[in-house]
Design a protein around this motif. Sequence first.
Motif, PDB file in Angstrom:
ATOM      1  N   TYR A  66      -9.859  -0.848  -6.280  1.00  0.00           N
ATOM      2  CA  TYR A  66     -10.396  -1.320  -6.709  1.00  0.00           C
ATOM      3  C   TYR A  66     -10.761  -0.614  -8.597  1.00  0.00           C
TER       4      TYR A  66
ATOM      5  N   SER B  91      -8.374  -5.434  -2.760  1.00  0.00           N
ATOM      6  CA  SER B  91      -9.327  -4.092  -2.090  1.00  0.00           C
ATOM      7  C   SER B  91     -10.608  -4.205  -3.097  1.00  0.00           C
TER       8      SER B  91
ATOM      9  N   THR C  40       1.000  -1.558   0.175  1.00  0.00           N
ATOM     10  CA  THR C  40      -0.207  -0.250  -0.081  1.00  0.00           C
ATOM     11  C   THR C  40       0.836   1.617  -0.374  1.00  0.00           C
TER      12      THR C  40
END
Length: 90
Positions: A51, A79, A15
């Motif tokens: 996403y 995600s 991330t």
Amino acid sequence: MSFGLSSVSEWERLTDAILPLLKGIDGSPGRNYAMAPDVTPEGVTENLAPYDLNDDDIDYILQETGVQREYLKVWVISSRSARGCNGEIG
């Protein structure tokens, strides 16, 4: 006694490496990856969501980070799954 374990999870490491690359990139076709990560183009108010990544986005991230493709795909799938569960567990 130390076991050499990192306090940063693989999820957090991915991330931290990926999100700055998505800053200021909107979800429209023909995304401009040439923008500096710390510059938000005028008119773009959102960052590209994890996403919403497509194959071109994944290729861009792979080039920029050197992350293994399989790890990145799992991160994207996670995600998407997290978005679909609406915080519900069980």
